[in-house]
Design a protein around this motif. Sequence first.
Motif, PDB file in Angstrom:
ATOM      1  N   ILE A 175      -9.562 -61.775 -36.755  1.00 24.98           N
ATOM      2  CA  ILE A 175      -8.824 -60.961 -35.919  1.00 24.98           C
ATOM      3  C   ILE A 175      -9.093 -59.415 -36.188  1.00 24.98           C
ATOM      4  N   PRO A 176      -9.583 -58.751 -35.132  1.00 31.04           N
ATOM      5  CA  PRO A 176     -10.104 -57.288 -35.423  1.00 31.04           C
ATOM      6  C   PRO A 176      -9.146 -56.463 -34.882  1.00 31.04           C
ATOM      7  N   ALA A 177      -8.092 -56.727 -34.309  1.00 29.20           N
ATOM      8  CA  ALA A 177      -6.991 -55.989 -33.848  1.00 29.20           C
ATOM      9  C   ALA A 177      -7.696 -54.761 -32.922  1.00 29.20           C
ATOM     10  N   SER A 178      -7.130 -53.628 -33.313  1.00 29.20           N
ATOM     11  CA  SER A 178      -7.699 -52.497 -32.335  1.00 29.20           C
ATOM     12  C   SER A 178      -9.008 -51.948 -32.784  1.00 29.20           C
ATOM     13  N   MET A 179      -9.774 -52.449 -33.900  1.00 30.16           N
ATOM     14  CA  MET A 179     -11.054 -52.315 -34.038  1.00 30.16           C
ATOM     15  C   MET A 179     -11.985 -52.807 -32.817  1.00 30.16           C
ATOM     16  N   SER A 180     -11.630 -53.787 -32.191  1.00 31.12           N
ATOM     17  CA  SER A 180     -12.396 -54.458 -31.024  1.00 31.12           C
ATOM     18  C   SER A 180     -12.436 -53.553 -29.844  1.00 31.12           C
ATOM     19  N   LYS A 181     -11.395 -52.631 -29.753  1.00 28.65           N
ATOM     20  CA  LYS A 181     -11.564 -51.442 -28.661  1.00 28.65           C
ATOM     21  C   LYS A 181     -12.930 -50.812 -28.964  1.00 28.65           C
ATOM     22  N   LEU A 182     -13.676 -50.666 -29.737  1.00 27.54           N
ATOM     23  CA  LEU A 182     -15.018 -49.902 -29.963  1.00 27.54           C
ATOM     24  C   LEU A 182     -15.849 -50.823 -28.678  1.00 27.54           C
ATOM     25  N   MET A 183     -15.904 -51.803 -28.588  1.00 26.58           N
ATOM     26  CA  MET A 183     -16.608 -52.544 -27.454  1.00 26.58           C
ATOM     27  C   MET A 183     -16.383 -51.918 -26.160  1.00 26.58           C
ATOM     28  N   LEU A 184     -15.211 -51.691 -25.893  1.00 25.51           N
ATOM     29  CA  LEU A 184     -14.604 -51.067 -24.487  1.00 25.51           C
ATOM     30  C   LEU A 184     -15.216 -49.675 -24.580  1.00 25.51           C
ATOM     31  N   TYR A 185     -14.945 -48.897 -25.437  1.00 25.65           N
ATOM     32  CA  TYR A 185     -15.611 -47.543 -25.514  1.00 25.65           C
ATOM     33  C   TYR A 185     -17.053 -47.606 -25.180  1.00 25.65           C
ATOM     34  N   TYR A 186     -17.773 -48.417 -25.870  1.00 25.76           N
ATOM     35  CA  TYR A 186     -19.245 -48.470 -25.588  1.00 25.76           C
ATOM     36  C   TYR A 186     -19.503 -48.855 -24.199  1.00 25.76           C
ATOM     37  N   MET A 187     -18.925 -49.685 -23.567  1.00 23.53           N
ATOM     38  CA  MET A 187     -19.074 -49.980 -22.247  1.00 23.53           C
ATOM     39  C   MET A 187     -18.923 -48.819 -21.136  1.00 23.53           C
ATOM     40  N   VAL A 188     -17.675 -48.162 -21.513  1.00 24.84           N
ATOM     41  CA  VAL A 188     -17.393 -47.159 -20.788  1.00 24.84           C
ATOM     42  C   VAL A 188     -18.517 -45.994 -20.752  1.00 24.84           C
ATOM     43  N   PHE A 189     -18.901 -45.544 -22.039  1.00 22.64           N
ATOM     44  CA  PHE A 189     -19.921 -44.518 -22.466  1.00 22.64           C
ATOM     45  C   PHE A 189     -21.287 -44.947 -21.631  1.00 22.64           C
ATOM     46  N   GLU A 190     -21.558 -46.146 -21.607  1.00 20.21           N
ATOM     47  CA  GLU A 190     -22.791 -46.789 -20.654  1.00 20.21           C
ATOM     48  C   GLU A 190     -22.866 -46.140 -19.382  1.00 20.21           C
ATOM     49  N   ARG A 191     -21.553 -46.570 -18.856  1.00 22.75           N
ATOM     50  CA  ARG A 191     -21.516 -46.187 -17.446  1.00 22.75           C
ATOM     51  C   ARG A 191     -21.533 -44.667 -16.955  1.00 22.75           C
ATOM     52  N   ILE A 192     -20.993 -44.182 -17.887  1.00 22.90           N
ATOM     53  CA  ILE A 192     -20.897 -42.481 -17.830  1.00 22.90           C
ATOM     54  C   ILE A 192     -22.318 -41.860 -18.060  1.00 22.90           C
ATOM     55  N   LYS A 193     -22.913 -42.316 -18.921  1.00 22.14           N
ATOM     56  CA  LYS A 193     -24.308 -42.001 -19.199  1.00 22.14           C
ATOM     57  C   LYS A 193     -25.353 -42.368 -18.250  1.00 22.14           C
ATOM     58  N   ALA A 194     -25.198 -43.575 -17.695  1.00 24.90           N
ATOM     59  CA  ALA A 194     -25.938 -44.008 -16.345  1.00 24.90           C
ATOM     60  C   ALA A 194     -25.531 -43.276 -15.152  1.00 24.90           C
ATOM     61  N   GLY A 195     -24.435 -42.465 -14.809  1.00 21.62           N
ATOM     62  CA  GLY A 195     -24.161 -41.851 -13.855  1.00 21.62           C
ATOM     63  C   GLY A 195     -23.327 -42.801 -12.809  1.00 21.62           C
ATOM     64  N   ARG A 196     -22.716 -43.971 -13.600  1.00 21.69           N
ATOM     65  CA  ARG A 196     -21.842 -44.759 -12.538  1.00 21.69           C
ATOM     66  C   ARG A 196     -20.592 -44.436 -12.800  1.00 21.69           C
ATOM     67  N   LEU A 197     -20.267 -43.456 -13.472  1.00 21.13           N
ATOM     68  CA  LEU A 197     -18.620 -42.961 -13.995  1.00 21.13           C
ATOM     69  C   LEU A 197     -18.678 -41.380 -14.522  1.00 21.13           C
ATOM     70  N   THR A 198     -17.829 -40.643 -14.171  1.00 24.59           N
ATOM     71  CA  THR A 198     -17.627 -39.399 -14.647  1.00 24.59           C
ATOM     72  C   THR A 198     -16.415 -39.101 -15.384  1.00 24.59           C
ATOM     73  N   MET A 199     -16.426 -38.334 -16.199  1.00 25.43           N
ATOM     74  CA  MET A 199     -15.169 -37.825 -17.045  1.00 25.43           C
ATOM     75  C   MET A 199     -13.986 -37.352 -15.999  1.00 25.43           C
ATOM     76  N   THR A 200     -14.323 -36.962 -14.817  1.00 26.59           N
ATOM     77  CA  THR A 200     -13.154 -36.611 -13.993  1.00 26.59           C
ATOM     78  C   THR A 200     -12.650 -37.589 -12.932  1.00 26.59           C
ATOM     79  N   ASP A 201     -13.411 -38.812 -12.888  1.00 28.43           N
ATOM     80  CA  ASP A 201     -12.762 -39.756 -12.050  1.00 28.43           C
ATOM     81  C   ASP A 201     -11.621 -40.225 -12.333  1.00 28.43           C
ATOM     82  N   GLU A 202     -10.720 -40.846 -11.682  1.00 29.99           N
ATOM     83  CA  GLU A 202      -9.524 -41.013 -12.086  1.00 29.99           C
ATOM     84  C   GLU A 202      -9.034 -42.642 -11.721  1.00 29.99           C
TER      85      GLU A 202
END
Length: 359
Positions: free
Chosen positions: A35-62
């Motif tokens: 049971i990883p608790a909040s350490m599993s949130k790293l997976m979410l961060y990675y997938m968000v970063f992937e989309r930002i780097k690919a230009g599919r999402l920006t830091m100013t999007d809401e």
Amino acid sequence: MLATDPLNTSATYAFIMDGDGGIPLYSKRGDEPMIPASMSKLMLYYMVFERIKAGRLTMTDEFTVSEHAWRTGGAGTDGSTMFLPLNSKASIQDLLKGAIIISGNDACIVLAEGLFGSEEAYARAATARAKELGMMNSTFANSTGLDAPGHRMSAHDIAIIAFRIIKDFPEYYPMFREPEFTFNKTRQYNRNPLLRELDGADGVKTGHLSVSGYGLVGSAIREGKRRVIVLNGLGSETERKKEGPRVMRSAFLDFTASTLVNKGAEVAVADVWMGEQEKVSLIATESYATGLHMDAVPKIKGSVVYKSPLMAPIKEGDIVGNLIISAPGTPDKKIPVAAGKAVNEMGLLGKAIAGLKGE
């Protein structure tokens, strides 16, 4: 094997990785799903970063705060929260900081819903992406790490995703060392004890649930070398504050990543029967690096096993045997060895002369 566990940690699960090459250095139940608790949130961060780097999402999007995000991860819950108001909008930058620095469950749910439509859809995508990244003991049920059937990661997999974040997204990784985050006039602090207790520490994430105990995935740099540690199942926040820095110091002082053989290196010279040359070099067909405790380094052994003498003719690259490498605390490694050059068979006259010599 080493006589005793060289780390001797009180954590139920522990893993140490060389943060430069991704080589495992130590494992205590490191490949068991837990049971990883909040350490599993790293997976979410990675997938968000992937989309930002690919230009599919920006830091100013809401993204908009749904009722599910508000009820499951918001102000009225017992878990970590960013205190996002229901139906409000927040930028990707604020949501990331809220999720990373203060571990806000509401921020994680808003990100997952905004990208995938629902937490369930995120969980399916995260499980699939984890497998692609080599995380073979990870399955996801949500974005928050709240306990749920089927939401599991191994300590090794947590180290892998931390390593990948550091390597793949150096432009975003500095968020993990920020000591605090203020949103809507509410200041909250980063819980990672390494940031306050250890020079060179720069991330990554804590985790805690009553069913899993206290956990930490941490990273630090010393003298140009990086280490990643994962601990889980500690008994208290105080124990995590003590054990995290101790294990990280040990990761630098007591463990090393060693290249034991390089591809193409000569590992033996073999006798040849009835060949135009009497001997041939045997070379390793692959490189091998592994993590070791310092006490194990002088005890490394290697032996080349082949049927001697080799019978000519021999082609360059022919696999003729194996290099067996043994080191305390690690499984034996078998590496095929090949002939370093071709050896032609003797002609009839040469064979006759060899026969006269009794060879």
